[in-house]
Design a protein around this motif. Structure first.
Motif, PDB file in Angstrom:
ATOM      1  N   THR A 145       0.850  -1.315   0.148  1.00 44.27           N
ATOM      2  CA  THR A 145       0.058  -0.114  -0.082  1.00 44.27           C
ATOM      3  C   THR A 145       0.897   1.106   0.005  1.00 44.27           C
ATOM      4  N   ALA A 146       0.369   2.214  -0.328  1.00 38.88           N
ATOM      5  CA  ALA A 146       0.664   3.595  -0.750  1.00 38.88           C
ATOM      6  C   ALA A 146       0.393   4.345   0.568  1.00 38.88           C
ATOM      7  N   GLN A 147      -0.373   4.067   1.036  1.00 33.81           N
ATOM      8  CA  GLN A 147      -0.762   5.087   1.917  1.00 33.81           C
ATOM      9  C   GLN A 147       0.344   6.343   3.593  1.00 33.81           C
ATOM     10  N   ALA A 148       1.415   5.051   3.428  1.00 33.76           N
ATOM     11  CA  ALA A 148       2.323   5.176   4.488  1.00 33.76           C
ATOM     12  C   ALA A 148       3.419   7.181   3.525  1.00 33.76           C
ATOM     13  N   TYR A 149       3.410   6.773   2.219  1.00 38.39           N
ATOM     14  CA  TYR A 149       3.869   7.650   1.318  1.00 38.39           C
ATOM     15  C   TYR A 149       3.170   8.941   1.372  1.00 38.39           C
ATOM     16  N   VAL A 150       1.185   8.243   1.280  1.00 39.01           N
ATOM     17  CA  VAL A 150       0.682   9.902   1.584  1.00 39.01           C
ATOM     18  C   VAL A 150       0.709  10.514   2.359  1.00 39.01           C
ATOM     19  N   ASP A 151       0.550   9.781   3.715  1.00 38.49           N
ATOM     20  CA  ASP A 151       0.303  10.342   4.960  1.00 38.49           C
ATOM     21  C   ASP A 151       1.942  11.000   5.252  1.00 38.49           C
ATOM     22  N   VAL A 152       2.849  10.572   3.990  1.00 32.69           N
ATOM     23  CA  VAL A 152       4.702  11.785   4.786  1.00 32.69           C
ATOM     24  C   VAL A 152       4.559  13.313   3.218  1.00 32.69           C
ATOM     25  N   PHE A 153       3.764  12.378   2.801  1.00 30.33           N
ATOM     26  CA  PHE A 153       3.995  13.483   1.177  1.00 30.33           C
ATOM     27  C   PHE A 153       3.079  14.388   1.856  1.00 30.33           C
ATOM     28  N   THR A 154       1.601  14.466   1.888  1.00 33.32           N
ATOM     29  CA  THR A 154       0.590  15.092   2.709  1.00 33.32           C
ATOM     30  C   THR A 154       0.983  16.277   4.053  1.00 33.32           C
TER      31      THR A 154
END
Length: 316
Positions: free
Chosen positions: A81-90
């Motif tokens: 999942t890319a959710q961790a990347y979404v959390d960081v980049f947002t």
């Protein structure tokens, strides 16, 4: 099996003779295999596990850190999942610190290249004792630990440091660069200058004197000699110096940790904060992956420079 040259049948259990080239290749492979195996075990495997953990693969060797860390995202498909990347980049703090990291890297690299190239050109064109002194001073930071240099820079430019003290003696207010991004740039230039200077000097000194003398005989000015002969012919060492400087500044921790502000900070410090203080190991690994991708993009120029050098020497 029949021997074609003699017409006699070779023994069934006869062994094939190993050529000297194959024997040397086998010896070379055996000598190179241990460091490759160690590199794969202690670097390659942890990198793969870390990237997998950033994509939500929390099982296996990642199960312990996944159970301890907060806000850990788990995989929702076979690839993760890319959710961790979404959390960081947002997160606005990350985008701010990413911009600061890139800015400090670019500015520090340009300053280092300008200083190193200036020292090398001065030593090549003018020479003399003063040029040798400058070249020697540029290499001095190589023998001073980064921790000591960072602390010295901090105290030198702090509010009660040497700079403000000298300004106060003449009734002026000096700048306070301690715990600022300016101090991070100064520290990055200090620690990166020796290697870049050595590379620039080696590249400029390798250019034959005959080319410079021929240009002077043709009426070329010093500026033309520098821009059309010295800099282009030493481009490969300069590119190598630039890539190593940029990668070193991009992933630095000690200099920004000691001399920089709490916010904004560089990603090297952010990774440590998220992993230890905030207990967000997955987000810290995401930031590390971002730094790795940026460093890989910079390393492309290093590979290109080495390929050009090998092609120029006829090894490719």
């Amino acid at each position: 099996m029949t021997d074609i040259r003699s017409g006699r049948r070779a023994p069934v259990g006869a062994r094939r003779r190993v050529s000297p080239e194959a024997r040397r290749s086998g010896i070379g492979l055996a000598m190179a295999l241990p460091p490759v195996v160690l590199l794969a075990l202690f670097v390659g495997v942890p990198v793969v596990l870390a990237i997998g953990f950033s994509l939500g693969h929390t099982g296996g060797l990642n199960s312990t850190i996944a159970s301890i860390g907060l806000n850990t995202r788990e995989a929702t498909s076979w690839w993760g999942t890319a959710q961790a990347y979404v959390d960081v980049f947002t997160d606005p703090r990350f985008t701010r610190d990413l911009g600061v990291t890139i800015g400090v890297t670019v500015v520090s690299t340009l300053i280092v290249l300008a200083l190193a190239l200036g020292i090398a050109l001065n030593l090549r064109l003018r020479g003399g004792r003063l040029a040798s002194v400058f070249a020697g001073l540029a290499v001095v930071p190589l023998f001073i630990p980064v921790v000591i240099a960072s602390w010295a820079i901090l105290t030198f430019y702090s509010g009660d440091g040497f700079v403000r003290t000298v300004f106060a003696l003449v009734g002026l207010t000096g700048p306070t660069w301690g715990y600022t991004t300016v101090a991070v740039v100064i520290g990055s230039v200090w620690t990166s200058l020796p290697f870049a200077t050595l590379m620039a000097i080696s590249g400029v000194q390798s250019i034959p004197d005959a080319m410079i003398e021929a240009a002077k005989d043709a009426g070329a000015s010093s500026f033309s000699i520098v821009t059309r002969i010295l800099v282009p012919l030493s481009a490969i060492p300069l590119v190598i110096a630039a890539t190593f400087t940029a990668i070193g500044v991009l992933g630095s921790f000690t200099v920004p940790y000691f001399t920089g502000p709490n916010a904004p900070s560089m990603l090297g410090v952010d990774i440590s904060k998220y992993f230890q203080a905030f207990n967000h190991p997955q987000q810290a690994i995401v930031m590390a992956v971002v730094v790795f991708v940026l460093a890989s993009g910079i390393a492309f120029f290093y590979v290109w420079a080495n390929f050009r050098s090998a092609k120029k020497e006829g090894r490719v």
